[in-house]
Design an enzyme around this catalytic site. Structure first.
Site, PDB file in Angstrom:
ATOM      1  N   GLU A  85       0.797  -1.229   0.000  1.00 16.69           N
ATOM      2  CA  GLU A  85       0.000   0.000   0.000  1.00 16.69           C
ATOM      3  C   GLU A  85       0.828   1.276   0.000  1.00 16.69           C
ATOM      4  O   GLU A  85       0.420   2.288  -0.564  1.00 16.69           O
ATOM      5  CB  GLU A  85      -0.951   0.010   1.214  1.00 16.69           C
ATOM      6  CG  GLU A  85      -2.062  -1.023   1.167  1.00 16.69           C
ATOM      7  CD  GLU A  85      -3.050  -0.764   0.051  1.00 16.69           C
ATOM      8  OE1 GLU A  85      -3.237   0.413  -0.325  1.00 16.69           O
ATOM      9  OE2 GLU A  85      -3.636  -1.736  -0.472  1.00 16.69           O
ATOM     10  N   SER A 465     -42.220 -37.299  34.475  1.00 14.54           N
ATOM     11  CA  SER A 465     -41.648 -38.041  35.608  1.00 14.54           C
ATOM     12  C   SER A 465     -40.379 -37.411  36.161  1.00 14.54           C
ATOM     13  O   SER A 465     -39.924 -37.799  37.241  1.00 14.54           O
ATOM     14  CB  SER A 465     -41.359 -39.486  35.186  1.00 14.54           C
ATOM     15  OG  SER A 465     -42.565 -40.150  34.870  1.00 14.54           O
TER      16      SER A 465
END
Length: 774
Positions: A85, A465
């Site tokens: 860059e 249960s």
């Protein structure tokens, strides 16, 4: 005020000459924006959610960013970005005249368009200007870049750039991009991975590895060549990096799947701090443990898919038209057809390219082609018959789900694929520390995207249960002991209600211990009748259940009230810790971007006799009953498969198998699992909590307890004695406890004080039931 040195004047003149030739600058003057946003940079940091051991669960906010100071950004990452860059970043004063002249010559001579912006210019343009390409904007960019380098240091400019630049997939900054594309921090990246990230700023929308891996790879090669040209790397490193095969993270992939917990955290934070939480860098630390959460998520997915495969193939998700042939055109058409179908890490979406009863070829959303045959086709075999008809038929163009499995033979790993489908059933799992209430794992459903409803905290379902141990706990305080004999025979209440056992069988008189081990409904109804429904309802409140949601009639014995999986885990945790209340905690701490603590969960309440809700001996006795359930009862697979005698728990299956449960614990971990449909309906005539929920519980607990030593059997608390082969409250050693509950002989009390006292107790019991006058 910007000082115009001779060098800067030359730069401005060069730019002015260029714009006269190419893009004339308007004669009017223009205003420059303030540099304050960069000079006094405050990054938009997302709301982040983490496990207790520091692994990220989620981020919320428009920008995904993890801010790192320059000292924490690996030098190789910095060098790669600068090489491609702005190689002269350390030499120029914000604008590079050499680069500008190269770009100008290319523009005037009709050569390839070249970028001339330095990193400083890119930062100014990104944060202060528009992306419109005009001479005015370019002039502003140059003036601001020169001015910025007078205001802050080169290192600060580079630091802000590396944290602010957009890199695709909602990632801002290289730290966030590293996690999104590779699933690891910057300091763990290879040279090849580093170069691929460094290539993103030029075109993050179309040249990122998720959007276009080929384009991203081409850009990566450019970065590597620039790194070699600037002598950041040598020839050997260049060759190795070019040869490395990269694995890109699938969008949405997470190392820790905890979307329901992330949503809980998001809501809590926004309610407390408002929508600014999405950009102010708040960090939420949850109580989850990453390894436990991974195990829970995997167990739920495996369990639900295994249950789904016991049902029927429901047909492809969709059918798309594909061109003839098998070349590039087909590959592109298949990829286009899958574009609108959400992929999943486990249930991969794919489109059938070719199908026969013996083999199916599928192209995945990733572009990979997989072949399925043999066992992988067996489940959907009928749909592969050439005579099969829609909507079940699997043919060319069918959009299906496939799952993979791996196996190792002689050191070689083999991956096989199988046809699957998105399940209709839902499931929930929650696991917590019985001593502290800290939630270690929470899975609110099979898939958050498909169903964000949190079944752990919001799913009020009949516990069946799984509620019985709490009712037996209440019965202990009504003189019912483990050795009490109870009729396991047909029963009809005064209102005509006539329950039955799940298997339709009757055993005659059985002990309370055997009744719970067998999960006898008929014995439980009689025990509840003796205890009294209101006292039993109130007793469930001690475990954290909502008493108002429990029926005040004998159906309570069958768990026909309502509870959430979190409440059931909380209840069993109370048994696990010896009788103390448990307050579940999911959010441990909230801090701001600077680490200041804004909220912290209080420490667990002290475990004192004043805070106890269940007598220690009561919790011990119920625990001994539950240990038998996992040893020889309806959950015997738990101890058999995990090879641990320190497991306690109870299955739960509601009427018509609408809800399937297993709740249980090891002394250090209490876990509840629920499976069912969002719109209640039967899971199947042969399904039960032991067949659906228990395998998920075993799968998870096996992973969560790995390396945890087997707990020694607990010592009996004060107030207990052994009478025959079972436990008895000490004060009843000489008599006075319920020896039998029978429809024919009523309630009988054990006594050594003579028949008259025994008769008196029996008469008193009959009076309590309203069967006689005092």
């Amino acid at each position: 005020m910007l000082e115009l040195t001779p060098r800067r004047t030359a730069i401005v003149l060069a730019f002015t000459a260029a714009t006269i030739v190419a893009l004339p600058v308007p004669a009017s003057t223009f205003d420059l924006p303030s540099l304050d946003r960069i000079v006094h940079y405050q990054p938009k940091l997302p709301l982040q959610v983490y496990t207790a051991d520091g692994e990220e669960i989620a981020q919320f906010g428009t920008e995904r960013r993890e801010y790192l100071p320059l000292s924490k950004i690996p030098p190789l990452m910095q060098q790669a970005v600068l090489a491609v860059e702005d190689a002269r970043f350390r030499e120029h004063s914000g604008v590079d005249p050499k680069g500008m002249m190269r770009a100008l010559v290319a523009a005037v001579t009709g050569g390839r368009k070249q970028g001339a912006s330095t990193i400083t210019q890119q930062l100014v343009r990104t944060m202060l200007l528009t992306r419109e390409f005009s001479a005015e904007r370019k002039a502003k960019e140059i003036w601001l870049a020169l001015k910025l380098e007078d205001e802050i240091s080169k290192d600060r400019i580079l630091e802000i750039y590396l944290n602010e630049i957009f890199l695709g997939q909602r990632a801002y900054g290289f730290a966030a991009a590293s996690q999104i594309y590779f699933g690891k921090p910057l300091d763990k990246l290879s040279l090849a991975e580093t170069a691929m990230l460094a290539g993103l700023p030029q075109n993050p929308y179309y040249a990122n590895p998720v959007a276009n891996f080929e384009r991203a790879t081409q850009r990566q090669r450019v970065v590597l060549e620039r790194m070699r040209a600037t002598e950041v790397i040598n020839d050997q490193q260049l060759a190795a990096a070019r040869a490395e095969k990269l694995t890109i993270r699938t969008p949405g992939t997470r190392s820790v799947h905890a979307a329901h917990v992330a949503e809980m955290a998001r809501r809590a934070v926004v309610e407390r701090f408002g929508t600014e939480a999405y950009s102010s860098g708040l960090r939420v630390t949850t109580s989850l443990r990453a390894a436990d959460q991974r195990a829970a998520h995997a167990a739920v997915q495996r369990g639900v898919l295994a249950f789904d495969r016991r049902g029927a193939w429901r047909g492809p998700e969709d059918t798309e038209s594909l061109p003839a042939g098998n070349g590039v055109e087909l590959e592109r058409a298949a990829a286009e057809a899958l574009k609108d179908h959400r992929d999943d890490e486990a249930l991969r979406v794919g489109i059938v390219l070719a199908a026969s009863p013996k083999a199916v070829q599928v192209q995945l959303a990733s572009g990979e082609r997989v072949d399925i045959q043999g066992e992988g086709l067996r489940w959907a075999q009928r749909a592969l018959d050439p005579k099969a008809k829609a909507p079940l038929k699997i043919g060319r163009g069918a959009v299906v789900r496939v799952v993979s499995s791996t196996s190792k033979t002689k050191g070689k790993t083999t991956t096989t694929w199988a046809i699957s489908q998105w399940p209709e059933a839902e499931a929930a799992l929650v696991s917590l520390d019985p001593q502290t209430g800290r939630v270690r794992a929470l899975v609110g459903g099979f898939d958050f995207t498909n169903q964000p409803f949190n079944h752990v905290t919001q799913g009020w379902r009949q516990p069946g249960s799984a509620l019985k141990p709490l009712l037996y706990s209440a019965a202990l305080e009504a003189r019912v002991m483990p050795a009490t004999l109870v009729d396991d025979l047909p029963f009809t209440a005064a209102n005509g209600w006539s329950p039955n056992n799940a298997n339709g069988e009757h055993q005659g008189p059985i002990s309370v211990r055997e009744a719970l081990t067998r999960s006898s409904n008929l014995a439980s109804v009689r025990v509840l009748q003796h205890t009294g429904t209101q006292p039993a309802r109130d007793w469930t409140g001690r475990f954290g259940l909502d008493v108002a949601r429990q029926p005040n009639d004998l159906t309570l014995a069958l768990g026909t009230g309502s509870a959430t999986p979190l409440q059931m885990a909380q209840a069993y945790a109370t048994l696990a810790n010896g009788g103390w209340p448990v307050t579940p905690v999911v959010i441990e701490k909230i801090t701001d971007a600077q680490g200041k603590v804004l909220f912290e969960a209080p420490p667990p309440a002290p475990l004192t006799e004043e805070t106890r809700v269940i007598p220690a001996r009561n919790a011990f006795v119920v625990g001994s009953l539950l240990n038998d359930v996992t040893r020889t009862g309806t959950a015997a697979r738990a101890q058999a498969l995990l090879k641990r005698p320190d497991l306690y728990g109870k299955t739960g299956t509601t009427n018509d198998a609408v809800d399937a449960w297993f709740a249980g614990y090891q002394p250090t971990l209490a876990t509840a699992v629920w499976v069912g449909y969002d719109k209640p309906r039967s899971l199947g005539g042969h399904e039960s909590g032991g067949r659906i929920a228990l395998p998920i519980w075993i799968d998870y607990m096996g992973a969560a307890l790995k390396g945890v030593p087997v707990a020694q059997p607990p010592s009996p608390p004060d107030g207990l004695v052994r009478e025959g082969d079972d436990w008895l409250y000490a004060e009843w050693r000489e008599g006075g406890w319920v020896s039998a509950i029978s429809d024919t002989s009523g309630v009988q009390y054990k006594t050594n004080f003579g028949n008259e006292i025994g008769k008196a107790f029996s008469s008193f019991g009959a009076w309590l039931r309203g069967e006689s006058k005092p």
